[in-house]
Design an enzyme around this catalytic site. Sequence first.
Site, PDB file in Angstrom:
ATOM      1  N   TYR A  27      37.451  50.041  33.773  1.00 34.92           N
ATOM      2  CA  TYR A  27      36.827  51.365  33.857  1.00 34.92           C
ATOM      3  C   TYR A  27      37.507  52.438  33.029  1.00 34.92           C
ATOM      4  O   TYR A  27      36.973  53.526  32.859  1.00 34.92           O
ATOM      5  CB  TYR A  27      36.812  51.835  35.317  1.00 34.92           C
ATOM      6  CG  TYR A  27      35.495  51.591  35.980  1.00 34.92           C
ATOM      7  CD1 TYR A  27      35.072  50.296  36.211  1.00 34.92           C
ATOM      8  CD2 TYR A  27      34.672  52.633  36.356  1.00 34.92           C
ATOM      9  CE1 TYR A  27      33.864  50.049  36.806  1.00 34.92           C
ATOM     10  CE2 TYR A  27      33.457  52.395  36.955  1.00 34.92           C
ATOM     11  CZ  TYR A  27      33.056  51.102  37.182  1.00 34.92           C
ATOM     12  OH  TYR A  27      31.848  50.876  37.780  1.00 34.92           O
TER      13      TYR A  27
ATOM     14  N   LYS B 248      40.357  38.564  41.499  1.00 37.28           N
ATOM     15  CA  LYS B 248      39.924  37.411  40.704  1.00 37.28           C
ATOM     16  C   LYS B 248      41.163  36.884  39.975  1.00 37.28           C
ATOM     17  O   LYS B 248      41.151  36.630  38.758  1.00 37.28           O
ATOM     18  CB  LYS B 248      38.820  37.880  39.735  1.00 37.28           C
ATOM     19  CG  LYS B 248      38.052  36.779  39.099  1.00 37.28           C
ATOM     20  CD  LYS B 248      37.055  36.099  40.019  1.00 37.28           C
ATOM     21  CE  LYS B 248      36.473  34.891  39.329  1.00 37.28           C
ATOM     22  NZ  LYS B 248      35.774  33.967  40.206  1.00 37.28           N
TER      23      LYS B 248
ATOM     24  N   ASP C 116      34.503  36.233  44.229  1.00 37.94           N
ATOM     25  CA  ASP C 116      33.179  35.613  44.431  1.00 37.94           C
ATOM     26  C   ASP C 116      33.019  35.130  45.874  1.00 37.94           C
ATOM     27  O   ASP C 116      31.969  35.303  46.494  1.00 37.94           O
ATOM     28  CB  ASP C 116      32.916  34.479  43.427  1.00 37.94           C
ATOM     29  CG  ASP C 116      34.149  33.680  43.075  1.00 37.94           C
ATOM     30  OD1 ASP C 116      35.260  34.160  43.341  1.00 37.94           O
ATOM     31  OD2 ASP C 116      34.020  32.566  42.536  1.00 37.94           O
TER      32      ASP C 116
ATOM     33  N   ASP D  28      33.385  48.362  42.834  1.00 39.04           N
ATOM     34  CA  ASP D  28      32.076  48.906  42.511  1.00 39.04           C
ATOM     35  C   ASP D  28      30.988  47.983  43.051  1.00 39.04           C
ATOM     36  O   ASP D  28      30.058  48.403  43.743  1.00 39.04           O
ATOM     37  CB  ASP D  28      31.979  49.003  40.976  1.00 39.04           C
ATOM     38  CG  ASP D  28      30.845  49.894  40.527  1.00 39.04           C
ATOM     39  OD1 ASP D  28      30.296  50.625  41.368  1.00 39.04           O
ATOM     40  OD2 ASP D  28      30.502  49.862  39.333  1.00 39.04           O
TER      41      ASP D  28
END
Length: 406
Positions: free
Chosen positions: A150, A218, A272, A296
Site C-alpha cells: 500500500y 502469507k 487463504d 483490506d
Amino acid sequence: MEDIIKIDNNGVLSVPDNPVIPYIAGDGTGPDIWNATRLVLTNAVKTAYQDRKKIAFKEILAGEKALEKTGQWLPKETLDQIRKYRVAIKGPLTTPIGSGMKSLNVAIRQELDLYACIRPAKYIQGVPSPCNQPENIDMVIFRENTEDIYLGIEWEAGTKEAEDILSFINQKIQKKFDKNTTGIGIKTISEKKTKRLIRKAVQFAIDNKRKNVTIMHKGNIMKYTEGAFLKWGYEVGKDEFKDVIITEQEVWDKFDGKAPEGKIILKDRIADNMFQQVLLRPSEYDVIATPNLNGDYISDTLAAMVGGLGLAPGANIGDSCAVFEATHGTAPKYAGLDKVNPGSLILSGAMMLDHLGWHKASDIIHTALQKSIANKKVTYDLARQIPGSIELKCSMFAKEICSLMA
Ligand code: NAP
C-alpha cells in the site's frame, strides 16, 4: 476557550467535558450520512450525560469541498487540526482518478501515522447474513496501515526506474524479466511497525477480555515480509506480554488444548486458510492482526458476513491521534438522495465515544440501532433483504434511532 483532548506519554487520553472534535463530512453520500451521524451522536451524549458533556463539532475540509474552497484535495490545515484536537471523524472521500494522486484516505492515515486500522465485525440480531450461524461472529481486525504494498512504491513497465530495478534483480537471481514489459511494485514490512501493531492488538484483547489474537499472514510464500511479520508478532507476545499470552502450540503441548483461565491465546493462520476459518468456524476467532493488504480483504469479507458495508465501522488509530470513519466509499450514485445506510459512520462514532471513555453514550447507540433493526425499520440496503420491513430514508433512520434512546 477551546476544550482540547490531551494525551500523556503513555498514550492515555484526558478528555474534557466539551471536547472539540473536527469532522470531514465527505464526498458523495458523505454529507447525508454525516448529518445523520451527528444527530445520533449528539442525542446519545445528551441522553447519557444530560448537559454535563457535549461534543463541539468543528468542520475541517478534505476531498471535493476542499478542492473547491482551497484548490487542494487535502489541505495541510486539515491535518494540523486533527493533530491539534487528537480525535476526528470523517465520511468517505472520493479518490481522485488519473491525477497520479493516492487515495485521500490512505494519505490521511500515512501522514498522521495512524498505523492501526481497527474494524470490528459483530453480528446484529435481525440483519440478513449469508452465514449459517452469524450470531457467532464477533471479531475485531487490526490491519497495519502504514506499510506493505500500500505504500505505493511502484514503477510502470518501460520506465527507467523499472528497468534499473529489473536489471538488478536479473543480475542477483539470474532471472530474465523482460525489462520493457514488466511493472514493479515493492512490498515493505518492518520490525518496528509490525511490533507496534501487534502490541496494540494484544493490548486491545487484554482491555476487552478477548480470548485470542490470530496473526494472519502469507509467510509461507513471502518469507521476509509476511513471514517476518509472523516472527515479530510472536516475539511481542513472548517478550512483552508473557504473563497473559500463551501460544496455541503451548496450549496443545502443556494443557491438552484448553487454555488456562485468564490467558489469551496467540496463534497464526495463513491468509487463504483464514478466509475459510472465519466462514466455517467464526467462534474460534476473536482479534485478528494482519498486514495491510490481507486486512483490506478480510475486513470487507467480515463486513459482508454481518450485513454489508452499510453497517461496518472503522477507526484509524496512532500513538498521537485517531480518525474514525465509515469503511465504505462515497457511493456516488446515491449522492444527495438521503437514501444510504448511515450505520457504518454511526457505529464508527460509537467507537469514537468508547475511545473517549464515554461508554454509556456508545452503549445507548448500539442498543437503539439494534432496536430499530429488530423493529424492521431500516434503510434500503437492509429493507431489500428483510421481508416485511419498512424502508426509511437515511435521515429518518437516524431520527428513528434517536427516538429509541433511553
Ligand atoms: P462504495 O462507495 O463503497 O460503494 C459500493 C457499493 O456499496 C454501493 O453501490 C452500495 O451498494 C454499497 N454501499 C456503499 N455505501 C453504502 C451505505 N452507506 N449504505 C448501504 N450501501 C452502501 O464503493 P465504490 O463505488 O467502489 O467507490 C466510490 C468512491 O469511493 C471511489 O472514489 C472510491 O475511491 C471511494 N472510496 C472511499 C473510501 C473511504 O473514504 N474510506 C473507501 C472506499 C472507496 P448497492 O449498489 O448494492 O446499493
